[in-house]
Design an enzyme around this catalytic site. Sequence first.
Site, PDB file in Angstrom:
ATOM      1  N   PRO A   1      -9.794   4.800   8.174  1.00  0.00           N
ATOM      2  CA  PRO A   1      -9.821   3.466   7.905  1.00  0.00           C
ATOM      3  C   PRO A   1      -8.578   2.738   7.191  1.00  0.00           C
ATOM      4  O   PRO A   1      -8.325   1.613   7.266  1.00  0.00           O
ATOM      5  CB  PRO A   1     -11.079   3.156   6.924  1.00  0.00           C
ATOM      6  CG  PRO A   1     -12.069   4.607   7.448  1.00  0.00           C
ATOM      7  CD  PRO A   1     -10.755   5.537   7.564  1.00  0.00           C
TER       8      PRO A   1
ATOM      9  N   GLY B   1       0.795  -1.185   0.134  1.00  0.00           N
ATOM     10  CA  GLY B   1       0.049   0.090  -0.109  1.00  0.00           C
ATOM     11  C   GLY B   1       0.728   1.133   0.051  1.00  0.00           C
ATOM     12  O   GLY B   1       2.068   1.005  -0.097  1.00  0.00           O
ATOM     13  N   GLU B   2       0.119   2.291  -0.027  1.00  0.00           N
ATOM     14  CA  GLU B   2       0.843   3.521   0.181  1.00  0.00           C
ATOM     15  C   GLU B   2       0.280   4.593   1.291  1.00  0.00           C
ATOM     16  O   GLU B   2      -0.881   4.553   1.123  1.00  0.00           O
ATOM     17  CB  GLU B   2       0.631   4.319  -1.277  1.00  0.00           C
ATOM     18  CG  GLU B   2       1.748   3.594  -2.238  1.00  0.00           C
ATOM     19  CD  GLU B   2       1.425   4.220  -3.755  1.00  0.00           C
ATOM     20  OE1 GLU B   2       0.663   5.385  -3.762  1.00  0.00           O
ATOM     21  OE2 GLU B   2       2.201   3.851  -4.603  1.00  0.00           O
TER      22      GLU B   2
ATOM     23  N   ASP C   1      -4.079  10.943  13.183  1.00  0.00           N
ATOM     24  CA  ASP C   1      -4.510  11.162  11.681  1.00  0.00           C
ATOM     25  C   ASP C   1      -5.144   9.722  11.321  1.00  0.00           C
ATOM     26  O   ASP C   1      -4.688   8.964  10.510  1.00  0.00           O
ATOM     27  CB  ASP C   1      -3.403  11.115  10.903  1.00  0.00           C
ATOM     28  CG  ASP C   1      -3.717  11.311   9.486  1.00  0.00           C
ATOM     29  OD1 ASP C   1      -4.758  11.726   9.110  1.00  0.00           O
ATOM     30  OD2 ASP C   1      -2.798  10.969   8.507  1.00  0.00           O
TER      31      ASP C   1
END
Length: 314
Positions: free
Chosen positions: A137, A14-15, A134
């Site tokens: 989901p 992911g990023e 921060d």
Amino acid sequence: MEKLDRFIKLGTAGEGTYGVVYKAKNKLTGKHVALKRIKLEKFYNKGDSEGVPSTAIREICLLKNLKHSSIVELLDVMYSTDKLYLVFEFLDLDLKKYMDFSKGPLNKELIRSYMKQLVDGMAYLHTRTILHRDLKPQNLLIDKEGHIKLADFGLSRSFSLPTRTYTHEVVTMWYRAPELLLGTKIYCTGVDIWSLGCILAEMILKKAIFPGDSEIDQIYKIFRIMGTPTEEVWPGVSLFPDFKPTFPKWKAKDFKDVIAFQDPEQEALLKNMLVYNPAQRKTAKELTRCPYLRKAKLTAPNMDAFPADEDGDD
Ligand code: AMP
């Protein structure tokens, strides 16, 4: 950085805000890990201009001591002058992808179980004065058995919160507490409780409750549902740097008109989290005692719709 040789990169997982996350395998143990690469020059706090920001490294190394079933474990930290690699335990999926792919509403007991685990993990971190700031989901990670874990906790203390990610995407503000949006520099654990409240609402609605597309739109999306805050509901609100007396004056709606709650105790939990005045938001510790969460049992998500692991390594 020779420790990096211990891992074989299997692909991208992911990023995130700070950099790319690789799925990798530890050559010695055969275990999968998530390798998060952070290019330092962009994200460390500005005052710290000499190479590796030592305070950030020290703080991040402290995160290795955190151990809780609802927190993604930080296994190792590796750094050079311009890059930092964080090695985390690997989890199958993040909650955003799960919500995007799964059809229909999320199972009532799954939501309860997820909330229980997240509130427990948050209570553990907040007692140690570690904030997330921060939460969204995308950084809640889940597995097939029904566990959910908080990722990235503590990082925002070491890096300033950027407005854009390393690939220049705008960092989402959908889960950001109103006091942060109104420009306060003094905030507390309540910012995470707000985010978790937004995530609870999203699990029920299957869409974000406050999907702002700019800072002002974010503020107005909240005001349209919760009413424009006044000194009565939130003493001191008019003193926040970005509060404007000219804000349109919306009347508060009842959450019931916006969200089809699955049970009254779920509604009570949300009402204890999405509260304007941070001092009146319940703490994670207090929330662990609420009737809704006390009935939680580990519940497995429905992963039938998900493509099998593609790296061909298992
Ligand atoms: P983050 O920087 O934590 O927001 O990570 C960006 C994305 O990478 C997340 O949304 C996940 O899809 C993936 N990811 C992050 N950490 C892990 C992990 N420990 N295990 C598996 N995937 C991860």
